[in-house]
Design an enzyme around this catalytic site. Structure first.
Site, mmCIF file in Angstrom:
data_model
loop_
_atom_site.group_PDB
_atom_site.id
_atom_site.type_symbol
_atom_site.label_atom_id
_atom_site.label_comp_id
_atom_site.label_asym_id
_atom_site.label_seq_id
_atom_site.Cartn_x
_atom_site.Cartn_y
_atom_site.Cartn_z
ATOM 1 N N TYR A 208 0.855 -1.192 0.000
ATOM 2 C CA TYR A 208 0.000 0.000 0.000
ATOM 3 C C TYR A 208 0.890 1.242 0.000
ATOM 4 C CZ TYR A 208 -4.279 2.629 0.757
ATOM 5 O OH TYR A 208 -5.340 3.488 0.608
ATOM 6 N N LYS B 18 -20.539 -20.542 -9.502
ATOM 7 C CA LYS B 18 -19.857 -20.430 -10.793
ATOM 8 C C LYS B 18 -18.401 -20.010 -10.580
ATOM 9 C CE LYS B 18 -20.637 -20.382 -15.373
ATOM 10 N NZ LYS B 18 -21.584 -21.168 -16.149
ATOM 11 N N ALA C 143 -30.272 -20.741 -25.138
ATOM 12 C CA ALA C 143 -29.375 -21.881 -25.352
ATOM 13 C C ALA C 143 -29.676 -22.554 -26.685
ATOM 14 C CB ALA C 143 -29.496 -22.878 -24.208
#
Length: 767
Positions: free
Chosen positions: A42, A97, A201
């Site tokens: 940082y 996912k 799809a």
């Protein structure tokens, strides 16, 4: 809702809530232990990379994690068959996912849930946050909005964007289609196809099939109202591309003489009678989940020439999106592609199709309980557990990106890239998934000798419900039944046995007679045998010996020696084995690592070490891996003449002479064994140079046991074991107080061990 369904619901909630809510987290990739580290991470050190990025935005890929970071973005309007449930409710799916991205392709993910259904607002949000990411995966957005959102984002962003719901299924099924038509000896340009479903799809599938050569006029597409008609004003522009001039009465009318049926609709819509009317060698992709348009068994029973695929893992030829999106994004990210174009998608299709034609690794055969999978009707696409996917699909996608001009950082050294991909496979518990999956292919009867303990009972419930094993419950009947009621374990047909009860006296006496006859000249009296058979570990071992069970598990509540002794007394050692041993499988960040001997032999001599190594090699092969073994010491290659080091050297010499097919070397210090560069630089003559060691054989019990427990506690490394080696029949010992997860994994080990012994693949000791 049934008790079983309610319990599964609660399990899912607990899984997501405990011990930390959610499924993914951020992990630092740099050191941060000192003030100097923090000053670099940082202020003030961070200013340097900031200024470099200001000069050239491409430096963000050099100095930040952008290049390996994908956003999984949804507004929750079309979630996993749940429909429009909103952005917050979609978050568990998006985290899931992200988990798949990480474990299959080592891609980091931030999931982003956007609170708008307005197309312009959604697109603007994604564009505004795009500088953070190397790629965008759109997820669970309803059609037709999904088409417009993806199209515009692909045009307006310079990073890869893909709506997986559209293209994932299209890519995987297209690979399967190419191979299915090849097996059916049919030409794609001449094939007639019926598609049940007209959503995103289905449209994406049809478009990709056309790019492979299928003629649009040979596609008949159905929605819930019937076949798509050119004159229907309610059709979207994309649906109109696949609308027909001819009117079909119904699906049954359309499938007559069709070569291919593609289902992306609802279960049970294709009947056996309809299937009978299709052309010779019909290709049927019934991909509705969880119930396909026609059940696999019904289809193959109806037509022995059908080539069938579904979305289910319990059928051959699973069309699973996980075969595609992690590897497509991996290849796109690695060349900094500005988009995922048609060329890249087609490259993925062809890579998947070609991979199915290659010889299948033994690990994959083992995982799916097959002797040898070969390209054919029941194997037209690779399996999700095939580790080659990561080293085959991303390079194909990357090359296509380069050749089509969308790669900003072309790859020059392909061998190095393949090595990098191999290293990315790491330790994501693939071996555990393979183990559990293999057990499910042929579950065996496993005796739980301590079933009157709550966690053991929970284990039995899981392995029963998941189809991993058929549990036999030993213990006090009233306690077992009370525990089953407490955890709502119905367990119909499961055997409950109390070896001390009057009900088991006949069986107990029979076992005692058999044991006495075998040991009466070794000081065992009939009274001794009868007394021992009241003990559950002896009773369980006799059940395995007499074929009433295939394997046993014990040790959760009892000291190690008291559990080992019945196994040795009754089951005994395999032919040619003079000493049993144990190994632990550690799921480390670098991949699976076997450590031996962790539980049995206190201070083995050279020949015992060689035997332990040979038994461990057999066990490693049982898991579908080729053993690469380091014999561990405090010394390296003869640098010490002390007995504790020289016995390791002697053991290696035995192995090189008697078992030349085993890749083993030493004596080695652990750091040299695990660091390929150090080994190469210092000991280039070693048989292990250039190999990734997956097995460590330690010189004594203290070293092996301490190492595996240190790894387990300090690094939170999953351990499977101790896995008993050298017994005549499958019997394994649980760690005292083992967790439910550990016991489930050990049950799978016991089942796989029983499967192997059923095949009569017993180790032959030559030393």
């Amino acid at each position: 809702m049934s008790n079983h369904e309610e319990r599964k619901r609660r399990e899912a909630l607990i899984y997501h809530a405990k011990p930390i809510p959610g499924k993914i987290k951020v992990v630092p990739t740099k050191k941060y232990s000192t003030q100097r580290d923090l000053a670099l991470a940082y202020s003030p050190g961070v200013a340097a990379p900031c200024l470099e990025i200001e000069k050239d935005l491409n430096n963000a890929y050099k100095y930040t994690g952008k290049g390996n970071l994908v956003a999984v973005i949804s507004n929750g309007t079309a979630v996993l068959g749940l429909g429009d449930i909103g952005p917050e409710a979609s978050k568990p799916v998006m985290e899931g996912k992200g988990l798949l991205f990480k474990i299959f392709a080592d891609i980091d993910v931030f999931d982003i849930e956007v609170g708008t259904k307005d197309i312009d607002s959604f697109i603007e949000t994604v564009k505004n946050i795009a500088p953070t990411f190397g790629g965008i995966n759109l997820e669970d957005i309803k059609a037709p909005e999904a088409f417009e959102i993806e199209r515009r984002l692909k045009e307006e962003l310079d990073i890869p964007v893909m709506h997986d719901d559209q293209h994932g299924t299209a890519i995987i099924s297209a690979a399967a289609l190419l191979n299915a038509l090849e097996i059916a000896n049919k030409n794609i340009e001449e094939a007639k196809m019926v598609i049940s479903g007209a959503g995103s799809a289905a449209i994406a599938c049809a478009k990709l099939y056309v790019s492979l050569g299928l003629k649009p006029e040979n596609i008949i597409m159905f929605n819930s109202k019937g076949s798509l008609q050119k004159d229907d004003p309610k059709l979207s522009e994309m649906q109109k591309e696949f609308a027909s001039e001819k009117k079909y009465k119904d699906l049954a009318d359309a499938v007559k003489n069709a070569d291919v049926f593609v289902g992306l609709s609802v279960g049970g819509i294709l009947s056996a009678d309809m299937l009978k009317t299709m052309a010779k060698n019909p290709v049927v992709f019934a991909m509705a989940n969880p119930n396909p348009e026609i059940e696999y068994k019904l289809a193959v029973d109806t037509r022995d020439d059908v080539i069938m695929a579904t979305g289910r893992s319990d059928n051959p030829n699973q069309v699973n999106n996980v075969l595609g999106f992690p590897f497509i994004f991996r290849g796109a990210l690695d060349v900094r592609a500005t988009k995922i174009n048609e060329e890249m998608k087609l490259a993925a299709v062809k890579a998947l199709a070609n991979l199915a034609k290659e010889p299948v690794p033994e690990q994959v055969n083992i995982a799916y309980g097959e002797t040898k999978m070969n390209f054919g009707r029941e194997y037209i696409i690779p399996k999700p557990f095939d580790s080659r996917l990561l080293t085959v699909v991303p390079p194909a996608v990357a090359k296509a990106a380069m050749e089509s001009g969308v790669a900003k950082e072309p790859i020059e050294d392909w061998k190095r890239y393949e090595d990098e991909l191999y290293e990315r496979q790491g330790g994501d518990n693939k071996i555990t998934r393979l183990l559990l999956n293999r057990a499910k292919t042929n579950p065996k009867k496993v005796v739980f000798a301590e079933a009157d303990h709550l966690d053991v009972m929970k284990t039995a419930q899981i392995v029963h419900d998941e189809g991993i094993a058929i549990p036999v419950l030993l213990g006090r009947r009233e306690v077992i039944e009370e525990l089953m009621q407490e955890i709502e374990f119905e367990g119909k047909g499961i055997s409950i046995i109390d070896p001390k009860s009057d009900e088991e006296k006949e069986q107990r006496d029979k076992f005692a007679e058999i044991f006495w006859q075998s040991r009466k000249r070794d000081g065992i009296t009939l009274y001794d045998a009868q007394k021992l058979m009241r003990e559950r570990n002896y009773f369980a071992a006799m059940m395995v010996n007499e074929g009433q069970a295939d394997a046993l598990l014990s040790g959760y509540s009892r000291a190690y020696p008291s559990v080992v002794k019945p196994m040795l007394d009754l089951i005994g050692m395999a032919k040619g084995v003079s000493r049993i041993a144990a190994t632990n499988l550690m799921n480390t960040s670098r991949g699976p690592l076997f450590i031996s001997d962790t539980s049995i032999n206190i201070d083995p001599d050279a020949k015992d070490l060689a035997r332990i190594a040979q038994m461990t090699a057999y066990t490693v092969k049982m898991f579908g891996l080729e053993p690469v073994m380091g014999m561990i010491s405090y010394a390296n290659f003869g640098s010490s003449e002390k007995p504790s080091a020289s016995k390791v050297k002697e053991a290696v010499e035995y192995l090189h002479k008697v078992c030349p097919d085993i890749c083993v070397d030493g004596e080695l210090q652990v750091d040299f064994a695990l660091n390929k560069e150090m080994l190469q630089n210092k000991f280039p003559f070693s048989k292990l140079v250039g190999r990734k060691i997956n097995t460590l054989i330690y010189p004594n019990l203290t070293a092996a046991n301490s190492t595996y427990k240190l790894l387990k506690e300090l690094n939170n490394t999953d351990s499977i074991g101790p896995i008993m080696m050298g017994l005549n029949k499958p019997a394994h010992i649980l760690q005292l107080g083992a967790s439910v997860e550990e016991m489930v994994n050990m049950t799978a080990v016991a089942v796989v061990d029983a499967q192997e012994k059923e095949r009569k693949k017993k180790p032959e000791m030559h030393i």
